[in-house]
Motif scaffolding. Structure first.
Motif, PDB file in Angstrom:
ATOM      1  N   THR A 129     -53.620  15.589 -18.441  1.00  0.00           N
ATOM      2  CA  THR A 129     -54.214  15.287 -17.134  1.00  0.00           C
ATOM      3  C   THR A 129     -54.406  13.792 -16.938  1.00  0.00           C
ATOM      4  OG1 THR A 129     -55.393  17.401 -17.249  1.00  0.00           O
ATOM      5  CG2 THR A 129     -56.166  15.815 -15.628  1.00  0.00           C
TER       6      THR A 129
ATOM      7  N   SER B  78     -60.673  26.124 -18.859  1.00  0.00           N
ATOM      8  CA  SER B  78     -61.588  25.816 -17.747  1.00  0.00           C
ATOM      9  C   SER B  78     -61.720  24.307 -17.558  1.00  0.00           C
ATOM     10  CB  SER B  78     -62.967  26.436 -18.014  1.00  0.00           C
ATOM     11  OG  SER B  78     -62.883  27.835 -18.121  1.00  0.00           O
ATOM     12  N   VAL B  79     -61.829  23.582 -18.668  1.00  0.00           N
ATOM     13  CA  VAL B  79     -61.904  22.123 -18.592  1.00  0.00           C
ATOM     14  C   VAL B  79     -60.620  21.556 -18.002  1.00  0.00           C
ATOM     15  CG1 VAL B  79     -62.050  20.015 -19.971  1.00  0.00           C
ATOM     16  CG2 VAL B  79     -63.566  21.933 -20.475  1.00  0.00           C
TER      17      VAL B  79
ATOM     18  N   VAL C 172     -58.521  23.009 -15.940  1.00  0.00           N
ATOM     19  CA  VAL C 172     -58.491  23.290 -14.503  1.00  0.00           C
ATOM     20  C   VAL C 172     -59.378  22.314 -13.747  1.00  0.00           C
ATOM     21  CG1 VAL C 172     -59.117  24.976 -12.733  1.00  0.00           C
ATOM     22  CG2 VAL C 172     -57.892  25.710 -14.788  1.00  0.00           C
ATOM     23  N   LEU C 173     -60.598  22.076 -14.271  1.00  0.00           N
ATOM     24  CA  LEU C 173     -61.535  21.177 -13.611  1.00  0.00           C
ATOM     25  C   LEU C 173     -61.002  19.754 -13.569  1.00  0.00           C
ATOM     26  CD1 LEU C 173     -64.313  20.642 -12.361  1.00  0.00           C
ATOM     27  CD2 LEU C 173     -65.223  20.374 -14.695  1.00  0.00           C
ATOM     28  N   LEU C 174     -60.477  19.270 -14.698  1.00  0.00           N
ATOM     29  CA  LEU C 174     -59.962  17.902 -14.749  1.00  0.00           C
ATOM     30  C   LEU C 174     -58.729  17.736 -13.867  1.00  0.00           C
ATOM     31  CD1 LEU C 174     -60.357  17.041 -18.536  1.00  0.00           C
ATOM     32  CD2 LEU C 174     -61.737  16.215 -16.620  1.00  0.00           C
TER      33      LEU C 174
ATOM     34  N   ALA D  67     -58.116  19.352 -11.106  1.00  0.00           N
ATOM     35  CA  ALA D  67     -58.612  19.275  -9.722  1.00  0.00           C
ATOM     36  C   ALA D  67     -59.201  17.896  -9.440  1.00  0.00           C
ATOM     37  CB  ALA D  67     -59.649  20.367  -9.484  1.00  0.00           C
ATOM     38  N   MET D  68     -59.943  17.346 -10.399  1.00  0.00           N
ATOM     39  CA  MET D  68     -60.526  16.017 -10.212  1.00  0.00           C
ATOM     40  C   MET D  68     -59.434  14.949 -10.090  1.00  0.00           C
ATOM     41  SD  MET D  68     -63.704  16.158 -12.932  1.00  0.00           S
ATOM     42  CE  MET D  68     -63.946  14.383 -12.745  1.00  0.00           C
TER      43      MET D  68
END
Length: 346
Positions: A206, A12-13, A15-17, A19-20
């Motif tokens: 990332t 989840s982290v 995916v979030l990073l 996207a950021m």
């Protein structure tokens, strides 16, 4: 798609990073075009490109390694038919790791392609237990001393055999320790490769400063979770047609023979006068019988120890080399590097 709590959080982290980073890279690229600044354009383009790759990797890893994913299905389907395994719940999700665990330290016999096998650890410890008993009895015989016209000790005759027994015991203990260490590594891989190492690699990849470290961790997790246990499947196929002929039963029989020899020597000494020479021929006959029994056992022990060394050291070394090469090549494809010293020549 199911992962453990830590693995789900890590993905989840990631995916979030990702996207950021896509958003930030897009903003930098937009600023570059707005200011017509080549540095911003290049940095934004490279960041956007790498962020998209990271996004593809995150999605691919989730599809490949989630429960029921492609990699798990391939690994589980690689186990041949007529195979019966006994595994702890922790490693039951990966059949290749389960087979590797049985191959190394399984407490119960397992069946591979219709052939029953004992684990390397069980074979080594069974033989070691018998050899310890045999070593103790032969050692007591070697310590016997008789005084006739001259003093006589059996230590001169039996000491070479005792040295060989003790050396074999040392080798077997090394084999057992090696098997336990390898099994511990496999348990760690099963518990942490997808739950910790892979998500950590995706997160680190990332960011630009940690991109190479992240690529290496991704390659490491894939190599250790999929490639490393699959090499043990290959090892099991290589040894499947051979089973060790020496076992604890034959060593126990030799121990019984040695124990009987000890009793015979003591009773023979008691039944003869100290000055009688007839006891010498009696003892010579008894020792000859013992030497014959020990000779057959020692031949079997040499063969067994040799094969167990292959099982516990040579074949696992082959597994490590194959795994190291796969990690190095996969890390290179992910834009990272994996160096293994002299193994880089492979």
């Amino acid at each position: 798609m199911q992962f453990g709590a830590i693995g789900s959080y890590g993905f989840s982290v990631a995916v979030l990073l990702t996207a950021m980073m896509i958003a930030i890279s897009g903003m930098v690229l937009g600023i570059g075009y707005a200011l017509n600044d080549r540095r911003f354009k290049d940095f934004g383009s490279e960041g956007l490109y790498q962020s998209i790759i990271s996004g593809v990797l995150v999605g691919s890893m989730m599809l490949l390694f989630a429960n029921g994913g492609l990699v798990n299905r391939l690994v589980n389907s690689a186990i041949p038919a007529n195979t019966s395994l006994h595994c702890p719940q922790l490693i039951s999700g990966n059949s290749a790791i389960c087979l590797s665990y049985n191959y190394l330290v399984g407490t119960q016999p397992y069946t591979f392609m219709g052939v029953s096998h004992a684990s390397v650890f069980s074979m080594a410890m069974n033989i070691t237990t018998g050899l310890l008993t045999l070593n103790a009895i032969v050692g007591m015989i070697a310590s016997l001393k008789f005084s006739f016209i001259v003093s006589f000790s059996f230590g001169y005759v039996l000491m070479p055999i005792l040295n060989e027994l003790r050396y074999a015991i040392k080798l077997l203990i090394d084999v057992a320790v090696s098997a336990v260490v390898q099994a511990a590594v496999l348990v760690f891989v099963s518990a942490g490769a997808l739950e910790v190492i892979l998500p950590s690699g995706l997160v680190l990849r990332t960011f630009y400063p940690t991109r190479k470290i992240g690529g290496f961790l991704i390659a490491l997790s894939i190599g250790m979770y999929a490639v490393f246990p699959m090499t043990y499947v290959l090892n099991s196929m290589l040894i499947n047609t051979y089973s060790l002929s020496i076992n604890s039963t034959s060593i126990s029989q030799a121990s019984v023979s040695a124990s009987g020899t000890e009793s015979s020597l003591i009773s023979s000494a008691a039944s003869y006068n100290a000055l009688s020479t007839g006891i010498l021929s009696s003892m010579n006959s008894i020792i000859s019988q013992l030497s014959g029994a020990l000779s057959g056992v020692m031949n079997g022990i040499i063969v067994s120890v040799s094969y167990l060394i292959v099982y516990a050291f040579v074949l696992p070394a082959f597994s490590l080399i194959i795994t190291g090469i796969s990690i190095r090549e996969l890390a290179s494809a992910l834009g990272s590097e994996a160096r293994f010293g002299r193994f880089d020549i492979l």
